[in-house]
Design a protein around this motif. Structure first.
Motif, PDB file in Angstrom:
ATOM      1  N   ASP A 145       0.813  -1.220   0.000  1.00 40.62           N
ATOM      2  CA  ASP A 145       0.000   0.000   0.000  1.00 40.62           C
ATOM      3  C   ASP A 145       0.845   1.268   0.000  1.00 40.62           C
ATOM      4  N   MET A 146       1.910   1.294   0.804  1.00 41.42           N
ATOM      5  CA  MET A 146       2.764   2.483   0.874  1.00 41.42           C
ATOM      6  C   MET A 146       3.430   2.754  -0.469  1.00 41.42           C
ATOM      7  N   LEU A 147       3.961   1.723  -1.102  1.00 44.88           N
ATOM      8  CA  LEU A 147       4.633   1.895  -2.390  1.00 44.88           C
ATOM      9  C   LEU A 147       3.641   2.344  -3.461  1.00 44.88           C
ATOM     10  N   PHE A 148       2.465   1.739  -3.450  1.00 44.65           N
ATOM     11  CA  PHE A 148       1.440   2.114  -4.425  1.00 44.65           C
ATOM     12  C   PHE A 148       1.056   3.581  -4.257  1.00 44.65           C
ATOM     13  N   TYR A 149       0.888   4.010  -3.028  1.00 43.85           N
ATOM     14  CA  TYR A 149       0.544   5.406  -2.746  1.00 43.85           C
ATOM     15  C   TYR A 149       1.654   6.354  -3.215  1.00 43.85           C
ATOM     16  N   ASP A 150       2.909   5.948  -3.004  1.00 45.86           N
ATOM     17  CA  ASP A 150       4.058   6.771  -3.406  1.00 45.86           C
ATOM     18  C   ASP A 150       4.425   6.609  -4.874  1.00 45.86           C
ATOM     19  N   LYS A 151       3.688   5.758  -5.591  1.00 40.70           N
ATOM     20  CA  LYS A 151       3.815   5.569  -7.037  1.00 40.70           C
ATOM     21  C   LYS A 151       5.177   5.032  -7.484  1.00 40.70           C
ATOM     22  N   PHE A 152       5.637   4.024  -6.751  1.00 38.95           N
ATOM     23  CA  PHE A 152       6.782   3.266  -7.239  1.00 38.95           C
ATOM     24  C   PHE A 152       6.690   1.846  -6.716  1.00 38.95           C
ATOM     25  N   ALA A 153       7.420   0.969  -7.370  1.00 38.84           N
ATOM     26  CA  ALA A 153       7.464  -0.440  -6.984  1.00 38.84           C
ATOM     27  C   ALA A 153       8.925  -0.811  -6.782  1.00 38.84           C
ATOM     28  N   LEU A 154       9.138  -2.010  -6.294  1.00 37.07           N
ATOM     29  CA  LEU A 154      10.501  -2.489  -6.070  1.00 37.07           C
ATOM     30  C   LEU A 154      10.712  -3.790  -6.824  1.00 37.07           C
ATOM     31  N   LEU A 155      11.856  -3.903  -7.449  1.00 37.97           N
ATOM     32  CA  LEU A 155      12.260  -5.131  -8.122  1.00 37.97           C
ATOM     33  C   LEU A 155      13.257  -5.826  -7.211  1.00 37.97           C
ATOM     34  N   VAL A 156      12.944  -7.071  -6.832  1.00 38.39           N
ATOM     35  CA  VAL A 156      13.752  -7.817  -5.869  1.00 38.39           C
ATOM     36  C   VAL A 156      14.013  -9.216  -6.427  1.00 38.39           C
ATOM     37  N   GLN A 157      15.251  -9.677  -6.298  1.00 35.90           N
ATOM     38  CA  GLN A 157      15.540 -11.065  -6.660  1.00 35.90           C
ATOM     39  C   GLN A 157      14.904 -11.955  -5.590  1.00 35.90           C
ATOM     40  N   LEU A 158      14.190 -12.963  -6.031  1.00 39.44           N
ATOM     41  CA  LEU A 158      13.453 -13.798  -5.095  1.00 39.44           C
ATOM     42  C   LEU A 158      14.356 -14.403  -4.027  1.00 39.44           C
ATOM     43  N   GLU A 159      15.554 -14.794  -4.390  1.00 43.98           N
ATOM     44  CA  GLU A 159      16.456 -15.396  -3.395  1.00 43.98           C
ATOM     45  C   GLU A 159      16.966 -14.390  -2.360  1.00 43.98           C
ATOM     46  N   LYS A 160      16.749 -13.100  -2.604  1.00 40.42           N
ATOM     47  CA  LYS A 160      17.177 -12.065  -1.660  1.00 40.42           C
ATOM     48  C   LYS A 160      16.007 -11.423  -0.919  1.00 40.42           C
ATOM     49  N   ILE A 161      14.825 -11.986  -1.067  1.00 36.47           N
ATOM     50  CA  ILE A 161      13.654 -11.335  -0.495  1.00 36.47           C
ATOM     51  C   ILE A 161      13.675 -11.306   1.030  1.00 36.47           C
ATOM     52  N   LYS A 162      14.248 -12.312   1.658  1.00 34.96           N
ATOM     53  CA  LYS A 162      14.313 -12.318   3.118  1.00 34.96           C
ATOM     54  C   LYS A 162      15.232 -11.191   3.612  1.00 34.96           C
ATOM     55  N   VAL A 163      16.371 -11.014   2.976  1.00 32.96           N
ATOM     56  CA  VAL A 163      17.286  -9.923   3.342  1.00 32.96           C
ATOM     57  C   VAL A 163      16.616  -8.575   3.083  1.00 32.96           C
ATOM     58  N   PHE A 164      15.901  -8.488   1.971  1.00 37.23           N
ATOM     59  CA  PHE A 164      15.156  -7.278   1.641  1.00 37.23           C
ATOM     60  C   PHE A 164      14.186  -6.918   2.778  1.00 37.23           C
ATOM     61  N   LEU A 165      13.425  -7.906   3.251  1.00 36.06           N
ATOM     62  CA  LEU A 165      12.460  -7.633   4.323  1.00 36.06           C
ATOM     63  C   LEU A 165      13.131  -7.291   5.640  1.00 36.06           C
ATOM     64  N   LEU A 166      14.277  -7.879   5.905  1.00 27.85           N
ATOM     65  CA  LEU A 166      15.000  -7.540   7.135  1.00 27.85           C
ATOM     66  C   LEU A 166      15.390  -6.064   7.154  1.00 27.85           C
ATOM     67  N   ASP A 167      15.661  -5.496   5.981  1.00 27.78           N
ATOM     68  CA  ASP A 167      16.073  -4.095   5.875  1.00 27.78           C
ATOM     69  C   ASP A 167      14.911  -3.126   5.629  1.00 27.78           C
ATOM     70  N   TYR A 168      13.769  -3.649   5.231  1.00 29.43           N
ATOM     71  CA  TYR A 168      12.665  -2.803   4.787  1.00 29.43           C
ATOM     72  C   TYR A 168      12.212  -1.798   5.848  1.00 29.43           C
ATOM     73  N   PHE A 169      12.005  -2.259   7.069  1.00 27.52           N
ATOM     74  CA  PHE A 169      11.497  -1.366   8.115  1.00 27.52           C
ATOM     75  C   PHE A 169      12.449  -0.197   8.361  1.00 27.52           C
ATOM     76  N   SER A 170      13.750  -0.457   8.419  1.00 27.22           N
ATOM     77  CA  SER A 170      14.700   0.628   8.685  1.00 27.22           C
ATOM     78  C   SER A 170      14.763   1.617   7.520  1.00 27.22           C
ATOM     79  N   GLU A 171      14.483   1.159   6.331  1.00 25.27           N
ATOM     80  CA  GLU A 171      14.502   2.036   5.159  1.00 25.27           C
ATOM     81  C   GLU A 171      13.213   2.858   5.026  1.00 25.27           C
ATOM     82  N   TYR A 172      12.067   2.213   5.223  1.00 21.73           N
ATOM     83  CA  TYR A 172      10.787   2.866   4.945  1.00 21.73           C
ATOM     84  C   TYR A 172       9.957   3.177   6.199  1.00 21.73           C
ATOM     85  N   HIS A 173      10.423   2.751   7.361  1.00 21.57           N
ATOM     86  CA  HIS A 173       9.814   3.088   8.653  1.00 21.57           C
ATOM     87  C   HIS A 173       8.372   2.598   8.819  1.00 21.57           C
TER      88      HIS A 173
END
Length: 154
Positions: free
Chosen positions: A75-103
């Protein structure tokens, strides 16, 4: 700054998704009006609001349904009008960092994972349902009418 994803503007996303989903990014707002033979409800996650992003991801198991690079939208990304491209094998690392990046939590409402390679959309919706859609999206008449009306609103 996280280095495990790439930000994509909606213009870039529309170019990428138009042939895959059968319309522009706004079509994703109406995925709930898809024809019955185009989707399958996988499961419902009860109490999802009290789970961590990582716990939800592990329960969703996107690698069972998707492959390669995935486009992620919440919802936040859609509202801000951008998406993220993530390699599936890195999705867990992506989520570990997501909160600190986007609050905010990644699973904070509807979440979409789109695999262009295998033409699938995995949705985790705000009611806790995990649904897999075959792409392109095929809307029932009511959904198509709503989609077309939304495209021409000023």
């Amino acid at each position: 700054m996280m280095e495990n994803h790439k930000e994509i503007t909606f213009d870039e996303l529309n170019n990428e998704l138009l042939p895959v989903i059968g319309g522009t990014i706004e079509l994703l707002n109406f995925v709930g009006f898809s024809e019955k033979d185009c989707f399958k409800i996988i499961k419902k996650v009860d109490g999802w609001e009290s789970k961590t992003d990582i716990d939800l991801l592990m329960g969703i198991e996107p690698e069972k349904y998707l492959s390669n690079d995935v486009i992620v939208l919440n919802d936040m990304l859609f509202y801000d009008k951008f998406a993220l491209l993530v390699q599936l094998e890195k999705i867990k690392v992506f989520l570990l960092d997501y909160f600190s990046e986007y609050h905010e939590s990644f699973f904070n409402g509807d979440v979409l994972f789109i695999s262009i390679l295998n033409k699938k959309l995995l949705q985790f919706n705000h009611d806790g349902y995990l649904i897999i859609y075959d792409l392109p999206i095929k809307l029932i008449e009511k959904g198509f009418d709503k989609y077309m009306k939304s495209k021409y609103k000023l």
